[in-house]
Write a protein that holds these residues in place. Sequence first.
Motif, short mmCIF file in Angstrom:
data_model
loop_
_atom_site.label_atom_id
_atom_site.label_comp_id
_atom_site.label_asym_id
_atom_site.label_seq_id
_atom_site.Cartn_x
_atom_site.Cartn_y
_atom_site.Cartn_z
N GLY A 102 113.29 26.08 -91.68
CA GLY A 102 112.31 25.00 -91.65
C GLY A 102 111.46 24.87 -92.90
O GLY A 102 110.51 24.08 -92.93
N THR A 103 111.80 25.62 -93.95
CA THR A 103 110.98 25.59 -95.17
C THR A 103 111.50 24.61 -96.22
O THR A 103 110.94 24.52 -97.31
N ASP A 137 100.99 27.23 -96.91
CA ASP A 137 99.61 27.63 -97.11
C ASP A 137 98.76 26.36 -97.06
O ASP A 137 99.28 25.27 -96.79
N PHE A 138 97.48 26.48 -97.33
CA PHE A 138 96.61 25.31 -97.18
C PHE A 138 96.94 24.22 -98.19
O PHE A 138 96.87 23.02 -97.88
N SER A 139 97.32 24.61 -99.40
CA SER A 139 97.65 23.59 -100.40
C SER A 139 98.87 22.78 -99.97
O SER A 139 98.93 21.56 -100.16
N THR A 140 99.85 23.46 -99.36
CA THR A 140 101.02 22.74 -98.84
C THR A 140 100.62 21.83 -97.69
O THR A 140 101.10 20.70 -97.57
N ARG A 189 101.06 31.06 -89.65
CA ARG A 189 102.39 30.99 -90.25
C ARG A 189 103.14 29.80 -89.65
O ARG A 189 103.59 29.84 -88.51
N LEU A 190 103.24 28.75 -90.44
CA LEU A 190 103.95 27.55 -90.02
C LEU A 190 104.89 27.10 -91.13
O LEU A 190 104.56 27.20 -92.31
N SER A 191 106.05 26.60 -90.74
CA SER A 191 106.96 26.04 -91.73
C SER A 191 106.59 24.59 -91.99
O SER A 191 105.95 23.94 -91.16
N PRO A 192 107.00 24.03 -93.12
CA PRO A 192 106.78 22.61 -93.37
C PRO A 192 107.39 21.73 -92.27
O PRO A 192 106.82 20.69 -91.93
N ALA A 193 108.53 22.15 -91.72
CA ALA A 193 109.16 21.36 -90.66
C ALA A 193 108.28 21.32 -89.41
O ALA A 193 108.13 20.28 -88.77
N GLY A 216 96.84 21.33 -85.78
CA GLY A 216 97.13 22.32 -86.81
C GLY A 216 96.24 23.54 -86.72
O GLY A 216 96.66 24.66 -86.99
N THR A 217 94.99 23.33 -86.30
CA THR A 217 94.05 24.45 -86.20
C THR A 217 94.26 25.27 -84.94
O THR A 217 93.68 26.35 -84.80
#
Length: 218
Positions: free
Chosen positions: A41-42, A157-160, A189-193, A213-214
């Motif tokens: 998922g990255t 991360d937060f920037s992503t 820990r979350l993937s971009p997907a 998200g939080t």
Amino acid sequence: MDAELKNKVKSDLDQFLKSKQYYHRLGRVWKRSYLLYGAPGTGKSSFVAAMAKFLCYDVYDVDVSKFTDGADWKVMLMQTTAKSLIVIEDLDRLLTEKSKSNTTSLSSVLNFMDGIVSCCGEERVMVFTMNETKEEVDQAVLRPGRIDVHIHFPLCDFSTFKILASSYLGLKEHKLFPQVEEVFQTGARLSPAELGEIMISNRNSPTRALKRGTEVEP
């Protein structure tokens, strides 16, 4: 993936396309190989598609799980054409999982990468993917000359998160951003997907999307 790394890969591919005579002068096969590694998922598959589009190459997504010996690898390579992007997924699983349905040997993979068989592979780009860290497989597979470029696909991360929020929700800033940043700092820990799906599902309410998200546990 950050913009700087994307530009480096784009530059590397562009240089490869222009280097036929250079490779031949060195007595090397005109091919380039990449390792894309990171959790599911990255974005590895999407990145492969972007590479193929940039190169204007055909994509061969090869299922090697049922290959029995080096001859199968050679036949597969011979069946591809010039200007091909050959994708071998889950390299770590192929080399570490022992079962009746997986008879791939280390020697077969090494011969495919840089043995006599590989000389059939002019004007090709090889892409290998892994879902774990590079330490999970024999380091002989990963040495320079077999895999030229290693690209890590990290979890968010937060920037992503901010990049995704801008793309999916049209948000540059939001009052909940500090709260979201704190969640990532505490180890979420979350993937971009996964994040993308949260944002798509809640695209009509950006505030709800950020709150979702939080809620993710570290």
